[in-house]
Design a protein around this motif. Sequence first.
Motif, mmCIF file in Angstrom:
data_model
loop_
_atom_site.group_PDB
_atom_site.id
_atom_site.type_symbol
_atom_site.label_atom_id
_atom_site.label_comp_id
_atom_site.label_asym_id
_atom_site.label_seq_id
_atom_site.Cartn_x
_atom_site.Cartn_y
_atom_site.Cartn_z
ATOM 1 N N GLU A 55 42.842 46.145 45.276
ATOM 2 C CA GLU A 55 44.273 45.864 45.136
ATOM 3 C C GLU A 55 44.480 44.356 45.020
ATOM 4 O OE1 GLU A 55 48.579 46.422 47.347
ATOM 5 O OE2 GLU A 55 46.794 47.149 48.344
ATOM 6 N N GLY A 56 45.228 43.956 44.015
ATOM 7 C CA GLY A 56 45.536 42.543 43.825
ATOM 8 C C GLY A 56 44.323 41.712 43.469
ATOM 9 N N ALA A 57 43.480 42.209 42.552
ATOM 10 C CA ALA A 57 42.264 41.487 42.171
ATOM 11 C C ALA A 57 42.576 40.150 41.508
ATOM 12 C CB ALA A 57 41.403 42.344 41.245
ATOM 13 N N GLY A 58 43.804 39.964 41.071
ATOM 14 C CA GLY A 58 44.193 38.681 40.502
ATOM 15 C C GLY A 58 44.834 37.766 41.531
ATOM 16 N N GLY A 59 45.017 38.259 42.741
ATOM 17 C CA GLY A 59 45.669 37.482 43.792
ATOM 18 C C GLY A 59 44.800 37.392 45.029
ATOM 19 N N LEU A 60 45.257 38.020 46.110
ATOM 20 C CA LEU A 60 44.550 37.949 47.383
ATOM 21 C C LEU A 60 43.149 38.551 47.307
ATOM 22 C CD1 LEU A 60 44.905 36.956 50.259
ATOM 23 C CD2 LEU A 60 45.883 39.160 50.846
ATOM 24 N N GLY A 61 42.969 39.537 46.446
ATOM 25 C CA GLY A 61 41.659 40.172 46.306
ATOM 26 C C GLY A 61 40.765 39.536 45.260
ATOM 27 N N SER A 62 41.168 38.382 44.728
ATOM 28 C CA SER A 62 40.417 37.774 43.622
ATOM 29 C C SER A 62 39.005 37.349 44.012
ATOM 30 C CB SER A 62 41.184 36.599 43.034
ATOM 31 O OG SER A 62 41.333 35.583 43.991
ATOM 32 N N THR A 63 38.838 36.782 45.192
ATOM 33 C CA THR A 63 37.501 36.347 45.617
ATOM 34 C C THR A 63 36.568 37.541 45.723
ATOM 35 O OG1 THR A 63 38.432 34.485 46.825
ATOM 36 C CG2 THR A 63 36.200 35.161 47.412
ATOM 37 N N LEU A 64 37.034 38.601 46.358
ATOM 38 C CA LEU A 64 36.213 39.803 46.494
ATOM 39 C C LEU A 64 35.907 40.407 45.134
ATOM 40 C CD1 LEU A 64 34.843 41.935 48.227
ATOM 41 C CD2 LEU A 64 37.049 43.103 48.387
ATOM 42 N N ALA A 65 36.887 40.481 44.251
ATOM 43 C CA ALA A 65 36.672 41.049 42.921
ATOM 44 C C ALA A 65 35.638 40.237 42.142
ATOM 45 C CB ALA A 65 37.987 41.117 42.156
ATOM 46 N N ARG A 66 35.703 38.918 42.239
ATOM 47 C CA ARG A 66 34.720 38.068 41.557
ATOM 48 C C ARG A 66 33.323 38.271 42.129
ATOM 49 N NH1 ARG A 66 38.840 34.126 41.750
ATOM 50 N NH2 ARG A 66 37.840 33.171 43.543
ATOM 51 N N GLN A 67 33.225 38.380 43.453
ATOM 52 C CA GLN A 67 31.920 38.591 44.082
ATOM 53 C C GLN A 67 31.318 39.928 43.649
ATOM 54 O OE1 GLN A 67 33.226 38.111 48.180
ATOM 55 N NE2 GLN A 67 32.103 36.180 48.351
ATOM 56 N N LEU A 68 32.149 40.959 43.611
ATOM 57 C CA LEU A 68 31.667 42.274 43.189
ATOM 58 C C LEU A 68 31.209 42.254 41.734
ATOM 59 C CD1 LEU A 68 34.395 44.485 44.903
ATOM 60 C CD2 LEU A 68 31.944 44.490 45.439
ATOM 61 N N ALA A 69 31.994 41.629 40.871
ATOM 62 C CA ALA A 69 31.636 41.552 39.452
ATOM 63 C C ALA A 69 30.345 40.755 39.264
ATOM 64 C CB ALA A 69 32.778 40.929 38.654
#
Length: 128
Positions: A55-69
Amino acid sequence: MILIGVDPHKSSHTAVAVDAAGHQVAQHRFVVNAGTFRQLMRWCEQWPERRFAVEGAGGLGSTLARQLAAAGENVVDVPSTLSARARLLATGGDRKTARRRRSRGSCSRCDTRRAAGRPRRRAGCWRR
């Protein structure tokens, strides 16, 4: 395939694993610190075929989304507006409104004070 939905917050991330039929398989809350990503990946090892929905991969979840990718994981963004729509359908309301806080006897400032360990009452508060 297992879908792992992650709801990121400043102090914790909650991950829920859901199977293809939509049944919750597992849930875990991770405290945010330097080892959060490593702990999440260790927890997810039990499902080799998985996809992440952050949720919110472009906002608060961006760091986690980048790490996962960067780790080669399949990641999709769940916009906060979509989450609000799901909350609306499930509960009849899409926001945590002031009216709801008042009905349980608090206001946002009092909630903040309580979270910080300070007394709820303050000068000028409209609640008792």
